[in-house]
Design a protein around this motif. Structure first.
Motif, short mmCIF file in Angstrom:
data_model
loop_
_atom_site.label_atom_id
_atom_site.label_comp_id
_atom_site.label_asym_id
_atom_site.label_seq_id
_atom_site.Cartn_x
_atom_site.Cartn_y
_atom_site.Cartn_z
N LEU A 1 -17.28 44.07 -6.44
CA LEU A 1 -18.53 43.33 -6.52
C LEU A 1 -18.97 43.19 -7.98
O LEU A 1 -19.38 42.11 -8.42
CB LEU A 1 -19.62 44.04 -5.70
N ALA A 2 -18.89 44.30 -8.72
CA ALA A 2 -19.24 44.25 -10.15
C ALA A 2 -18.27 43.36 -10.91
O ALA A 2 -18.67 42.62 -11.83
CB ALA A 2 -19.27 45.65 -10.74
N ALA A 3 -16.98 43.43 -10.56
CA ALA A 3 -15.96 42.65 -11.27
C ALA A 3 -16.18 41.15 -11.10
O ALA A 3 -15.95 40.37 -12.03
CB ALA A 3 -14.57 43.04 -10.80
N LEU A 4 -16.61 40.73 -9.90
CA LEU A 4 -16.90 39.31 -9.69
C LEU A 4 -18.02 38.85 -10.62
O LEU A 4 -17.97 37.76 -11.19
CB LEU A 4 -17.28 39.07 -8.23
N CYS A 5 -19.04 39.71 -10.76
CA CYS A 5 -20.15 39.38 -11.66
C CYS A 5 -19.68 39.38 -13.11
O CYS A 5 -20.06 38.51 -13.90
CB CYS A 5 -21.29 40.38 -11.46
N TYR A 6 -18.85 40.35 -13.47
CA TYR A 6 -18.26 40.37 -14.81
C TYR A 6 -17.48 39.08 -15.07
O TYR A 6 -17.55 38.50 -16.16
CB TYR A 6 -17.32 41.56 -14.96
N ALA A 7 -16.72 38.64 -14.06
CA ALA A 7 -15.86 37.48 -14.24
C ALA A 7 -16.68 36.22 -14.51
O ALA A 7 -16.33 35.41 -15.37
CB ALA A 7 -14.98 37.29 -13.01
N GLU A 8 -17.80 36.04 -13.78
CA GLU A 8 -18.64 34.86 -14.02
C GLU A 8 -19.23 34.89 -15.41
O GLU A 8 -19.21 33.89 -16.14
CB GLU A 8 -19.75 34.77 -12.97
N LEU A 9 -19.79 36.03 -15.79
CA LEU A 9 -20.42 36.11 -17.11
C LEU A 9 -19.40 36.04 -18.23
O LEU A 9 -19.66 35.45 -19.28
CB LEU A 9 -21.24 37.40 -17.20
N ALA A 10 -18.22 36.65 -18.03
CA ALA A 10 -17.19 36.61 -19.07
C ALA A 10 -16.69 35.19 -19.29
O ALA A 10 -16.35 34.80 -20.41
CB ALA A 10 -16.03 37.53 -18.69
N PRO B 1 -25.86 37.90 -1.99
CA PRO B 1 -25.39 39.14 -1.36
C PRO B 1 -24.38 39.90 -2.21
O PRO B 1 -24.38 41.14 -2.23
CB PRO B 1 -24.76 38.67 -0.04
N VAL B 2 -23.54 39.19 -2.96
CA VAL B 2 -22.53 39.87 -3.78
C VAL B 2 -23.19 40.59 -4.96
O VAL B 2 -22.93 41.78 -5.21
CB VAL B 2 -21.47 38.87 -4.29
N SER B 3 -24.05 39.90 -5.69
CA SER B 3 -24.64 40.51 -6.90
C SER B 3 -25.64 41.61 -6.54
O SER B 3 -25.59 42.71 -7.12
CB SER B 3 -25.32 39.43 -7.75
N LEU B 4 -26.53 41.34 -5.60
CA LEU B 4 -27.49 42.37 -5.22
C LEU B 4 -26.81 43.52 -4.48
O LEU B 4 -27.19 44.69 -4.65
CB LEU B 4 -28.61 41.77 -4.36
N GLY B 5 -25.79 43.20 -3.70
CA GLY B 5 -25.02 44.25 -3.04
C GLY B 5 -24.28 45.11 -4.05
O GLY B 5 -24.18 46.33 -3.89
#
Length: 509
Positions: free
Chosen positions: A83-92, A443-447
């Motif tokens: 879940l954190a990696a998906l958020c990292y991927a968007e921001l990166a 749901p992904v980011s808040l989860g």
């Protein structure tokens, strides 16, 4: 007060300064960097504590073990980190700049949050690397012991000896040579490996990744041998009871073994040295994490099936498992793999920390000399050298056990902020091009944020107390220096990247 939460504008990646870092890394390099950072001290050291638990000599239970359900702990962490990696991927993909979670928080949550995250990341990279270097030294000493015996006072740091419950180690307080009335107790191998890798990182990132790639191949071969040989000697009876301490054990085991995962975000610090970062960074982050999770689950299943889980409570659990199972001719090979694996972790962590400092200094939150780039090697040589010296000195005298929980809570807090940053930026800047988008963003980011907080809850109380002290120190430094010299707050141009040496900070506005 509002200026504390002022956000940094996201720059166009094509507008990177000509005097900056050199773009030489591809997707394969990033995946190998991720494996190099993730598979190391965690799987070779904390696995035993996660499976068997941690109990003080007086019987006090610090944490319950997961037993064979260690594999569930790894899967739980795999989901949290995914879940954190998906958020990292968007921001990166949107913010392909050196600085990792620090840079992302600056663009999404504001300056004061960015400073806190940058300060937290010191726990992940620099403080965490002290523990890795000490663990490396232990395996190295075991590896060479058949041929070379290094005196104990040169392989155990002063605070490590004080914290030990082993009578043989504590005896060094009386038998070690003395200087100025104090026993000389230093971990010389840990000190030297940090200095060696620091030198390697100064001379160039591409040269460093070649060394890392070679070490990753060795560690994967060794783990394959562990799985192949160990699987042939599994006793199914060792899987019963599967979860001796229920979900409490699984949860608390996940909190300590999270150390095995903390390196996956290290590759995001390489954004300004990556070719086509909008495409390459998401692929490298997600592929690296996926590969490492699969390896962890398989290794955990083999280790807990090979011997009773309580017998995994050792400094070198994988090598110890082979010794207990009678596979002694392979245990030396496992120790060799541990030495190589942790060398790769040290390299990637020492690679990441200077780039956090580099990004913070470029924003004026640290002195300008920290943003200098070597005119020949195109590396942030000053921060690399300073970080290397400080980590080496820490490894020389510190106790590794005291750093694991502090490293984990600092890293989890950074992951939490990255997860919150994605929906915040979706609201504040919805029209910006996103080469990679988190699916089901809310749901992904808040989860992901909630999952990070849940894992943090499984850490001991003393970790929270020390973390609070660490944050207080960081805030003092920010208001003494960063608040006064911030490039963003005072409308200055970014700090110059090249120059012969340190310069004085500009006058505060």
């Amino acid at each position: 007060m509002r200026s504390l939460f002022q956000r940094k504008q996201i720059a166009d990646p094509s507008e990177a300064p000509s005097g900056g870092l050199r773009r030489v890394l591809g997707t394969g390099d990033l995946v190998m960097l991720s494996i190099g950072a993730v598979i190391g001290a965690g799987i070779f050291s904390t696995l035993g504590t996660a499976a068997a638990g941690e109990v003080m000599p007086d019987g006090e239970v610090i944490r319950h073990g997961a037993g064979p359900a260690l594999t569930v702990s790894f899967l739980l962490l795999g989901v949290v980190c995914a879940l954190a990696a998906l958020c990292y991927a968007e921001l990166a993909s949107m913010i392909p700049q050196a600085g990792s979670a620090y840079a992302y928080s600056y663009a999404t949550l504001g300056e004061i949050i960015a400073w806190i995250i940058g300060w937290d990341l010191i726990l992940e990279y620099a403080v965490g690397n002290v523990a890795v270097a000490i663990a490396w030294a232990g395996y190295f000493n075991s590896l060479i012991s058949p041929w070379v015996q290094i005196p104990g006072w040169l392989t155990h740091g002063y605070f490590n000896v004080h914290a030990s419950s082993d009578p043989a180690i504590r005896a060094l307080l009386d038998t070690a040579p003395r200087a100025f009335g104090l026993p000389v107790l230093v971990n010389l191998p840990a000190f030297l490996i940090i200095l060696l890798i620091t030198w390697l990182l100064v001379i160039g990132v591409k040269e460093s990744t070649r060394v890392n790639n070679a070490m990753v191949v060795v560690k994967l071969v060794v783990l394959a041998i562990f799985v192949g040989v160990g699987a042939a000697h599994i006793n199914p009876a060792h899987y019963t009871p599967f979860a001796p301490n229920g979900f409490t054990g699984i949860h608390q085991a996940a909190a300590i073994v999270f150390f095995a995962y903390i390196g996956f975000d290290a590759i995001s610090t390489a954004a300004e040295e990556t070719k086509d970062p909008q495409r390459t960074m998401p692929r490298g982050i997600l592929l690296g994490l996926g590969v490492c999770t699969v390896i962890y689950v398989i290794v955990g299943a083999v280790a807990t099936g090979l011997i009773p889980y309580l017998q995994l409570r050792a400094a070198d659990p994988l090598a110890h498992a082979f010794q207990v199972a009678g596979l002694t001719k392979f245990s030396w090979l496992i120790s060799l793999g541990a030495v190589v694996s942790m060398s790769a972790v040290i390299l990637v962590f020492q690679y990441g920390q200077p780039r956090i400092f580099y990004a913070m200094a470029r924003d004026g939150l640290l002195p300008p000399w920290a943003a200098r780039v070597h005119p020949k090697y195109r590396t942030p040589h000053i921060t690399t050298i300073i970080t290397g010296v400080l980590v080496a000195l820490g490894a020389l005298v510190a106790d590794d056990a005291a750093t694991y929980d502090l490293t984990n809570i600092g890293t989890l807090s950074a992951f939490l902020m990255v997860c919150l940053g994605v929906p915040m930026l979706r609201l504040k800047d919805p029209s910006r091009h996103r080469p990679f988008k988190v699916p089901f963003v809310w749901p992904v980011s808040l989860g992901g944020a909630a999952a990070c907080l849940f894992v943090m809850k499984g850490l001991p109380v003393h970790a929270w107390e020390r973390f609070g002290i660490w944050l207080a120190i960081g805030l003092v430094i920010y208001f003494v220096y960063g608040y006064r010299y911030s490039v963003l707050r005072h409308g200055r141009a970014p700090v110059e990247l090249e120059g012969p040496g340190p310069t004085k900070p500009p006058d505060a506005a």
